[in-house]
Design an enzyme around this catalytic site. Structure first.
Site, short mmCIF file in Angstrom:
data_model
loop_
_atom_site.label_atom_id
_atom_site.label_comp_id
_atom_site.label_asym_id
_atom_site.label_seq_id
_atom_site.Cartn_x
_atom_site.Cartn_y
_atom_site.Cartn_z
N GLU A 61 0.84 -1.20 0.00
CA GLU A 61 0.00 0.00 0.00
C GLU A 61 0.87 1.25 0.00
OE1 GLU A 61 -2.49 1.67 -0.47
OE2 GLU A 61 -4.22 1.17 0.75
N ASP A 62 0.37 2.31 -0.61
CA ASP A 62 1.11 3.56 -0.60
C ASP A 62 1.11 4.21 0.78
OD1 ASP A 62 -1.61 4.16 -0.69
OD2 ASP A 62 -1.49 5.43 -2.46
N ASP B 230 -3.83 5.94 6.19
CA ASP B 230 -4.27 7.22 6.77
C ASP B 230 -5.25 6.88 7.90
OD1 ASP B 230 -4.64 10.03 6.87
OD2 ASP B 230 -6.29 9.93 5.45
N PHE C 163 -1.14 16.44 3.79
CA PHE C 163 -1.53 15.75 2.56
C PHE C 163 -0.34 15.72 1.62
CE2 PHE C 163 -3.61 14.90 -1.44
CZ PHE C 163 -4.44 13.87 -1.06
N ARG D 143 1.25 12.07 -9.48
CA ARG D 143 1.72 10.72 -9.19
C ARG D 143 3.16 10.50 -9.64
NH1 ARG D 143 -2.54 7.38 -7.53
NH2 ARG D 143 -4.53 7.76 -8.55
P1 IMP Z 1 -7.48 5.44 4.49
O1 IMP Z 1 -8.60 4.53 4.16
O2 IMP Z 1 -7.97 6.70 5.18
O3 IMP Z 1 -6.36 4.80 5.27
O4 IMP Z 1 -6.92 5.99 3.13
C1 IMP Z 1 -6.04 5.28 2.36
C2 IMP Z 1 -5.97 5.80 0.97
O5 IMP Z 1 -6.24 7.21 0.91
C3 IMP Z 1 -4.57 5.66 0.43
O6 IMP Z 1 -4.40 4.42 -0.19
C4 IMP Z 1 -4.47 6.82 -0.52
O7 IMP Z 1 -4.96 6.44 -1.79
C5 IMP Z 1 -5.36 7.88 0.07
N1 IMP Z 1 -4.60 8.87 0.86
C6 IMP Z 1 -4.56 8.99 2.21
N2 IMP Z 1 -3.75 10.00 2.60
C7 IMP Z 1 -3.25 10.53 1.46
C8 IMP Z 1 -2.32 11.60 1.19
O8 IMP Z 1 -1.76 12.29 2.07
N3 IMP Z 1 -2.05 11.82 -0.12
C9 IMP Z 1 -2.59 11.11 -1.14
N4 IMP Z 1 -3.46 10.09 -0.93
C10 IMP Z 1 -3.78 9.80 0.35
MG MG Z 2 -4.20 3.97 -2.36
#
Ligand code: IMP
Ligand code: MG
Length: 188
Positions: A107-108, A111, A160, A173
């Site tokens: 995963e990238d 959050d 962000f 990206r």
């Molecule tokens: P989560 O479900 O809140 O953990 O969000 C995960 C997904 O939100 C990641 O796989 C990203 O695609 C996107 N995301 C969360 N934070 C960021 C950020 O700071 N920049 C870009 N994408 C983000």
């Molecule tokens: Mg993602």
């Protein structure tokens, strides 16, 4: 850190460089060593979460010396807003059956953790021999669910970020560094 490596069209949108391509590479060397050791003697299936994990997937897989296979999934998270809805939809599923295999989600960024929590539960129900998570970035202060992320690249503050696969509204990206955007760009 200097913005010299940021293409001119994006430079005004960037608040600061958080992690350079070089720092990312050094960290991935260490992570790959750790994974090689942990999985010695086993085959590993890497599951990249599209699209944010593409560069991580490519750079990690090329550093590993254990045999790896690759597959990809795509989930809807949040379009062009910047917080998770908690509703996750699978847009592209795996090609292969993962039952009995050693699987690692790549995963990238984690959050809130809601996307990953859904994915882990979904994949666990398919009965892999083992299931771990590798994430390049985590924002611990924003976590809403408790999840074990076995391999973490960097912990970052609640900003962000884009670049190295991460986007805002599908932009940025391709940046080689990971940068924080100016808040006026993403409208927080
Ligand atoms: P989560 O479900 O809140 O953990 O969000 C995960 C997904 O939100 C990641 O796989 C990203 O695609 C996107 N995301 C969360 N934070 C960021 C950020 O700071 N920049 C870009 N994408 C983000
Ligand atoms: Mg993602």
């Amino acid at each position: 850190m200097s913005l010299d490596n940021i293409p001119a069209v994006y430079r005004d949108d960037v608040q600061e460089v958080l992690l350079t391509a070089e720092q990312i590479g050094v960290r991935l060397d260490a992570l790959a060593d750790e994974i090689d050791r942990d999985y010695a003697g086993r085959d590993l299936l890497l599951i990249g979460v599209l699209k944010g994990a593409i560069f991580l997937m490519a750079d990690l897989a090329r550093r590993l010396t254990i045999p790896v296979a690759m597959d990809f999934m795509a989930c809807s998270s949040y379009g062009s807003s910047t917080t998770s809805s908690g509703t996750v939809r699978i847009l592209k599923d795996l090609e292969a059956d993962i039952a009995g295999r050693h699987v690692m989600i790549v995963e990238d960024i984690v959050d809130s953790g809601l996307t990953l929590d859904y994915l882990v539960r979904n994949l666990r129900s398919r009965k892999p021999a083992s299931l771990e998570v590798a994430a390049l970035l985590t924002k611990p202060s924003r976590r809403e669910v408790d999840l074990p992320v076995r391999y973490v690249g960097f912990e970052i503050p609640d900003v962000f970020v884009v670049g190295y696969g991460l986007d805002f509204a599908e932009r940025y990206r391709g940046l080689c560094d990971i940068v924080a955007l100016k808040p006026e760009i993403y409208g927080r």
